[in-house]
Design a protein around this motif. Structure first.
Motif, short mmCIF file in Angstrom:
data_model
loop_
_atom_site.label_atom_id
_atom_site.label_comp_id
_atom_site.label_asym_id
_atom_site.label_seq_id
_atom_site.Cartn_x
_atom_site.Cartn_y
_atom_site.Cartn_z
N ASP A 37 20.12 13.11 -26.19
CA ASP A 37 20.70 14.25 -25.07
C ASP A 37 22.13 13.98 -25.11
O ASP A 37 23.07 14.80 -24.82
CB ASP A 37 20.35 13.58 -23.71
CG ASP A 37 20.73 14.37 -22.53
OD1 ASP A 37 21.66 13.89 -21.70
OD2 ASP A 37 20.12 15.63 -22.58
N HIS A 41 24.49 17.32 -25.61
CA HIS A 41 25.38 17.43 -24.19
C HIS A 41 26.56 16.68 -24.48
O HIS A 41 26.53 15.79 -23.50
CB HIS A 41 24.68 17.37 -23.01
CG HIS A 41 23.46 18.50 -22.80
ND1 HIS A 41 23.39 19.75 -22.87
CD2 HIS A 41 22.27 18.16 -22.63
CE1 HIS A 41 22.33 20.20 -22.47
NE2 HIS A 41 21.35 19.23 -22.77
N ASP A 43 29.50 17.04 -23.72
CA ASP A 43 30.53 16.95 -22.63
C ASP A 43 30.10 16.06 -21.21
O ASP A 43 30.87 15.86 -20.27
CB ASP A 43 31.04 18.21 -21.99
CG ASP A 43 29.50 19.41 -21.87
OD1 ASP A 43 28.51 18.98 -22.33
OD2 ASP A 43 29.63 20.18 -21.10
N THR A 44 28.90 15.85 -21.06
CA THR A 44 28.17 15.10 -20.03
C THR A 44 27.55 13.94 -20.39
O THR A 44 26.73 13.33 -19.65
CB THR A 44 27.22 16.02 -19.18
OG1 THR A 44 26.22 16.40 -20.03
CG2 THR A 44 27.90 17.19 -18.56
N THR A 118 27.48 20.01 -13.48
CA THR A 118 26.90 21.02 -14.52
C THR A 118 26.47 22.29 -14.03
O THR A 118 26.15 23.50 -14.64
CB THR A 118 25.80 20.60 -15.42
OG1 THR A 118 24.67 20.09 -14.55
CG2 THR A 118 26.29 19.30 -16.30
#
Length: 157
Positions: A37, A41, A43-44, A118
């Motif tokens: 994950d 993603h 950025d998160t 998000t």
């Protein structure tokens, strides 16, 4: 082997297998999912930390409750079902249930914060969390119902 000992042995085997599954989940599955994950993603990725803390806290608490259930079955096998040790095991299991509820609520809060950042929809995971809270609350209520007559019995002694 009588019926009572056979059924408690069966339950002990089931508890042991569940414990192995939880251990495998913590060692193999959770880190792998977190790494995948984070790569998908980036950025998160920092939002994974609260989820991992909740997941490992849940696993540890669940393992403690499984161990106490195993001990309780051992007391039942030794005809010590109505003892202070059994009452203590039930208290620990109930505390574990409340800790699991707290950790699930913490996960829901983290999920809500992630949704704000998000813009995703979190209805599915939140509904699963609420079902987990319901199941854990039922277990805590059953433990509480079992505790009261046991405590009354021990107070009369």
């Amino acid at each position: 082997m009588n019926v009572k000992q056979g059924s408690t042995t069966f339950l002990k085997v089931i508890i042991f297998l569940i414990g192995i599954a939880v251990f495998a989940l913590c060692i193999f599955w959770l880190p792998e999912i977190a790494i995948k994950d984070a790569k998908v993603h980036p950025d998160t990725a920092y939002f994974l930390i609260p989820f991992i803390v909740c997941a490992y806290g849940f696993s540890i608490t669940f393992s403690v409750a499984l161990y106490q259930a195993f001990k309780l079955l051992t007391y039942i096998e030794m005809n010590n079902a109505f003892s202070e040790l059994s009452l203590k095991s039930l208290k620990v299991i109930k505390k574990c249930a409340f800790t699991v509820i707290f950790l699930i609520l913490l996960g829901i809060v983290s999920l809500k914060v992630l949704v704000k950042v998000t813009g995703d929809d979190a209805a599915g995971p939140i509904s699963l969390c609420l079902m987990g809270i319901l199941a854990t609350s039922i277990i805590a209520a059953i433990i509480s119902v079992l505790q009261k007559p046991l405590k009354n019995f021990l107070d009369k002694k």
